[in-house]
Write a protein that holds these residues in place. Structure first.
Motif, PDB file in Angstrom:
ATOM      1  N   ALA A   1      76.400  47.991  41.823  1.00  6.64           N
ATOM      2  CA  ALA A   1      77.345  48.862  42.528  1.00  6.64           C
ATOM      3  C   ALA A   1      77.382  48.742  43.836  1.00  6.64           C
ATOM      4  O   ALA A   1      76.460  48.174  44.589  1.00  6.64           O
ATOM      5  CB  ALA A   1      76.537  50.372  42.299  1.00  6.64           C
ATOM      6  N   ALA A   2      78.337  48.774  44.406  1.00  7.06           N
ATOM      7  CA  ALA A   2      78.885  48.757  45.873  1.00  7.06           C
ATOM      8  C   ALA A   2      79.871  49.447  46.412  1.00  7.06           C
ATOM      9  O   ALA A   2      80.713  49.119  47.084  1.00  7.06           O
ATOM     10  CB  ALA A   2      79.241  47.371  46.049  1.00  7.06           C
ATOM     11  N   ASP A   3      79.725  50.835  45.783  1.00  5.05           N
ATOM     12  CA  ASP A   3      80.868  51.772  46.584  1.00  5.05           C
ATOM     13  C   ASP A   3      80.482  52.749  47.480  1.00  5.05           C
ATOM     14  O   ASP A   3      81.001  53.594  47.803  1.00  5.05           O
ATOM     15  CB  ASP A   3      81.511  52.762  45.232  1.00  5.05           C
ATOM     16  N   HIS A   4      79.231  52.560  48.098  1.00  2.93           N
ATOM     17  CA  HIS A   4      78.538  53.447  48.817  1.00  2.93           C
ATOM     18  C   HIS A   4      79.283  53.292  50.297  1.00  2.93           C
ATOM     19  O   HIS A   4      79.394  54.620  50.978  1.00  2.93           O
ATOM     20  CB  HIS A   4      76.976  52.860  49.389  1.00  2.93           C
ATOM     21  N   PRO A   5      79.530  52.059  50.734  1.00  2.00           N
ATOM     22  CA  PRO A   5      80.187  52.445  52.318  1.00  2.00           C
ATOM     23  C   PRO A   5      81.291  53.015  52.406  1.00  2.00           C
ATOM     24  O   PRO A   5      81.658  53.732  53.567  1.00  2.00           O
ATOM     25  CB  PRO A   5      80.602  50.650  52.528  1.00  2.00           C
ATOM     26  N   ALA A   6      82.476  53.238  51.380  1.00  2.00           N
ATOM     27  CA  ALA A   6      83.550  53.994  51.353  1.00  2.00           C
ATOM     28  C   ALA A   6      83.219  55.440  51.514  1.00  2.00           C
ATOM     29  O   ALA A   6      84.295  56.070  51.918  1.00  2.00           O
ATOM     30  CB  ALA A   6      84.525  53.645  50.334  1.00  2.00           C
ATOM     31  N   ARG A   7      81.998  55.890  51.213  1.00  6.24           N
ATOM     32  CA  ARG A   7      81.720  57.256  51.521  1.00  6.24           C
ATOM     33  C   ARG A   7      80.908  57.519  52.655  1.00  6.24           C
ATOM     34  O   ARG A   7      80.041  58.499  52.890  1.00  6.24           O
ATOM     35  CB  ARG A   7      81.167  57.950  50.074  1.00  6.24           C
TER      36      ARG A   7
ATOM     37  N   LEU B   1      74.590  54.491  31.342  1.00  8.52           N
ATOM     38  CA  LEU B   1      74.070  53.385  32.256  1.00  8.52           C
ATOM     39  C   LEU B   1      73.430  54.335  33.455  1.00  8.52           C
ATOM     40  O   LEU B   1      73.566  55.417  33.886  1.00  8.52           O
ATOM     41  CB  LEU B   1      75.420  52.890  33.042  1.00  8.52           C
ATOM     42  N   LEU B   2      72.233  53.802  33.709  1.00  3.46           N
ATOM     43  CA  LEU B   2      71.215  54.491  34.709  1.00  3.46           C
ATOM     44  C   LEU B   2      71.476  54.045  36.263  1.00  3.46           C
ATOM     45  O   LEU B   2      71.622  52.619  36.384  1.00  3.46           O
ATOM     46  CB  LEU B   2      69.846  53.977  34.256  1.00  3.46           C
ATOM     47  N   LEU B   3      71.511  54.966  37.041  1.00  2.00           N
ATOM     48  CA  LEU B   3      71.975  54.281  38.536  1.00  2.00           C
ATOM     49  C   LEU B   3      70.570  54.238  39.092  1.00  2.00           C
ATOM     50  O   LEU B   3      69.246  54.893  38.734  1.00  2.00           O
ATOM     51  CB  LEU B   3      72.573  55.535  39.120  1.00  2.00           C
ATOM     52  N   GLY B   4      70.507  53.473  40.182  1.00  2.00           N
ATOM     53  CA  GLY B   4      69.225  53.058  40.984  1.00  2.00           C
ATOM     54  C   GLY B   4      68.950  54.211  42.393  1.00  2.00           C
ATOM     55  O   GLY B   4      67.880  54.298  42.674  1.00  2.00           O
ATOM     56  N   GLY B   5      69.964  54.311  42.835  1.00  2.00           N
ATOM     57  CA  GLY B   5      69.679  55.110  43.961  1.00  2.00           C
ATOM     58  C   GLY B   5      69.365  54.126  45.007  1.00  2.00           C
ATOM     59  O   GLY B   5      69.458  53.265  45.010  1.00  2.00           O
ATOM     60  N   ASP B   6      68.596  54.984  46.160  1.00  5.82           N
ATOM     61  CA  ASP B   6      68.123  54.238  47.338  1.00  5.82           C
ATOM     62  C   ASP B   6      66.587  54.761  47.305  1.00  5.82           C
ATOM     63  O   ASP B   6      66.121  55.475  48.198  1.00  5.82           O
ATOM     64  CB  ASP B   6      68.710  54.550  48.530  1.00  5.82           C
ATOM     65  N   PRO B   7      65.720  53.873  46.457  1.00  5.54           N
ATOM     66  CA  PRO B   7      64.408  54.177  46.414  1.00  5.54           C
ATOM     67  C   PRO B   7      63.689  53.961  47.652  1.00  5.54           C
ATOM     68  O   PRO B   7      63.919  53.143  48.428  1.00  5.54           O
ATOM     69  CB  PRO B   7      63.900  53.107  45.197  1.00  5.54           C
TER      70      PRO B   7
ATOM     71  N   VAL C   1      73.082  49.726  39.430  1.00  2.50           N
ATOM     72  CA  VAL C   1      72.349  49.535  40.499  1.00  2.50           C
ATOM     73  C   VAL C   1      72.904  49.021  41.766  1.00  2.50           C
ATOM     74  O   VAL C   1      73.462  47.863  41.669  1.00  2.50           O
ATOM     75  CB  VAL C   1      70.909  49.214  40.380  1.00  2.50           C
ATOM     76  N   GLY C   2      73.087  49.512  42.803  1.00  2.00           N
ATOM     77  CA  GLY C   2      73.305  49.003  44.237  1.00  2.00           C
ATOM     78  C   GLY C   2      72.293  48.702  44.977  1.00  2.00           C
ATOM     79  O   GLY C   2      71.751  47.602  45.316  1.00  2.00           O
ATOM     80  N   ARG C   3      71.981  49.526  46.181  1.00  2.00           N
ATOM     81  CA  ARG C   3      71.026  49.396  47.218  1.00  2.00           C
ATOM     82  C   ARG C   3      69.674  48.928  46.782  1.00  2.00           C
ATOM     83  O   ARG C   3      69.167  47.920  47.642  1.00  2.00           O
ATOM     84  CB  ARG C   3      71.077  50.338  48.098  1.00  2.00           C
ATOM     85  N   ALA C   4      69.147  49.056  45.759  1.00  2.00           N
ATOM     86  CA  ALA C   4      67.757  48.898  45.423  1.00  2.00           C
ATOM     87  C   ALA C   4      67.856  47.213  45.199  1.00  2.00           C
ATOM     88  O   ALA C   4      66.821  46.600  45.320  1.00  2.00           O
ATOM     89  CB  ALA C   4      67.262  49.371  44.135  1.00  2.00           C
ATOM     90  N   LEU C   5      69.019  46.642  44.772  1.00  2.00           N
ATOM     91  CA  LEU C   5      69.008  45.170  44.335  1.00  2.00           C
ATOM     92  C   LEU C   5      69.552  44.529  45.732  1.00  2.00           C
ATOM     93  O   LEU C   5      69.282  43.443  45.835  1.00  2.00           O
ATOM     94  CB  LEU C   5      69.606  45.049  43.033  1.00  2.00           C
ATOM     95  N   LEU C   6      70.626  45.020  46.313  1.00  2.00           N
ATOM     96  CA  LEU C   6      71.205  44.304  47.514  1.00  2.00           C
ATOM     97  C   LEU C   6      70.450  44.372  48.567  1.00  2.00           C
ATOM     98  O   LEU C   6      70.353  43.296  49.328  1.00  2.00           O
ATOM     99  CB  LEU C   6      72.405  45.009  47.598  1.00  2.00           C
TER     100      LEU C   6
END
Length: 299
Positions: A44-50, A237-243, A268-273
Motif C-alpha cells: 500500500a502506498a496511498d498515504h501521502p495523498a491524504r 485483505l488485512l491492513l498493516g497500519g503504522d505499527p 500493507v504499506g508503512r510497516a514494510l516500506l
C-alpha cells in the motif's frame, strides 16, 4: 515503449511526454487478480495523498518521493509480491519506471477529509473513480469508509461509497472497502479498533451498493479477529497500519489472522516500506512468508 531508467528521466517524461503514461497503460503486461494459490500480497502506498507522511514515529518519513519510489520498486521486485495500491501520482510514477508490469494494481479513491481538518469526516472522492480505474486497466478500487455516528457528513460518505460499490460491481472491478467506526476525541478523529466496533463497521460496509459480487473487505488486525471474520463471507485483505510495537509482535498477529476464513492476504504499506531496521526487502520477504508459508522466498 521504453521505461524511465532513473528519477531524472522520469521527471523529463512527465514534462515532455505526458502521453507516454496513456501509452504504457495500454501496453502494460497484466495478470489475473487472483493467483493460483488464492493468496495476495499487496503493498500500500496511498498515504501521502491524504497528508499522512509519518511512519515509525517520524513525521516526514514519506516526504521524499524519490526515496518512496525506490522503496516501492524494491518491494514490488520481491518474489511473492502481487501488486500495489496507490493514487494516480504514485501509480503513474511506478508505471513509468516499469514497476507495474505483471502486477495487480489497486487504485485509491483517496479521501477529501484530511487528517486534522475541520472537514475531516467529509470524505469526498478526490482520487480515482471507477471509470478511471477501468480505463487504466487496473483490477480494483479501494475506498476508506469512516463512520462517525455523531457527524452528519458520514451519510454523504456512505452514499458516495455505495455508488462506487454499485458502479464497480457493474464494471466487474473489485470494490475494496476499508471501514472504521470513528469518533472525534479532543478534536481528533479516532478509529475505534475494539472488536465490537470493527464487527459493526463490517456489517455496514458490506451492505453498501446494489451488488456485493465484486466487493472485498480491507480490515485491521484487532483483538478478537475470529469474531470479526465471522461477520462476513466477503474476501478480506488485512491492513498493516503504522505499527509502534516490536516487528515480531506485528508479524505474529498477522500470521494468526491469516489463518482465518475469508482472509486472503495482506495489503500493507508503512510497516514494510519503512521497517524498524530499514531493510525493506527483508520486511517484505517476511510478510510474503506469512501470506504464502510454503513459498521459499529468495534471500
Amino acid at each position: 515503449m521504453s521505461f524511465a531508467k532513473d528519477h531524472d528521466e522520469l521527471r523529463d517524461i512527465r514534462f515532455y511526454e505526458p502521453q507516454r503514461i496513456t501509452e504504457l497503460l495500454a501496453a502494460r503486461r497484466r495478470r489475473p487478480l487472483v493467483p493460483s494459490d488464492g493468496r495476495l500480497m499487496i503493498v500500500a502506498a496511498d498515504h501521502p495523498a491524504r497528508g499522512a507522511l509519518s511512519a515509525r514515529g517520524r513525521a516526514d518519513a514519506m516526504a521524499s518521493r524519490p526515496e518512496l519510489l525506490d522503496r516501492l520498486v524494491t518491494a514490488l521486485s520481491r518474489p511473492g509480491v502481487d501488486g500495489v495500491l496507490g493514487t494516480a501520482d504514485i501509480l503513474e510514477d511506478l508505471l513509468l519506471l516499469g514497476a507495474l508490469e505483471g502486477k495487480v494494481v489497486v487504485s485509491s479513491m483517496n479521501r477529501g477529509g484530511l487528517q486534522g481538518s475541520v472537514f475531516e469526516m467529509d470524505d469526498r472522492l478526490t482520487g480515482y473513480d471507477v471509470a478511471g480505474t477501468a480505463e487504466a486497466g487496473f483490477e480494483a478500487i479501494k475506498m476508506l469508509t469512516r463512520i462517525d455516528l455523531d457527524d452528519h457528513a458520514t451519510v454523504s460518505t456512505l452514499e458516495t461509497c455505495a455508488q462506487v460499490v454499485t458502479e464497480a460491481n457493474r464494471a466487474g472491478v473489485v470494490a475494496m472497502v476499508e471501514p472504521f467506526m470513528s469518533r472525534r476525541v479532543d478534536g481528533r478523529i479516532i478509529n475505534d479498533l475494539s472488536t465490537e466496533a470493527v464487527i459493526k463497521s463490517v456489517h455496514i460496509a458490506q451492505g453498501l451498493g446494489a451488488s456485493s459480487a465484486y466487493t472485498w473487505m480491507k480490515l485491521p488486525v484487532v483483538d478478537g479477529m475470529e469474531r470479526v471474520m465471522e461477520a462476513t463471507t466477503l474476501p478480506t485483505l488485512l491492513l498493516g497500519g503504522d505499527p509502534t510495537g516490536a516487528p515480531e509482535e506485528t508479524y505474529a498477529s498477522w500470521k494468526a489472522a491469516l489463518e482465518l476464513p475469508s482472509v486472503r492476504g495482506l495489503i500493507v504499506g508503512r510497516a514494510l516500506l519503512y521497517p524498524e531496521d530499514g531493510d525493506v526487502a527483508s520486511a517484505v520477504d517476511t510478510a510474503v512468508s506469512l501470506v504464502r508459508p510454503q513459498e521459499v522466498v529468495a534471500a
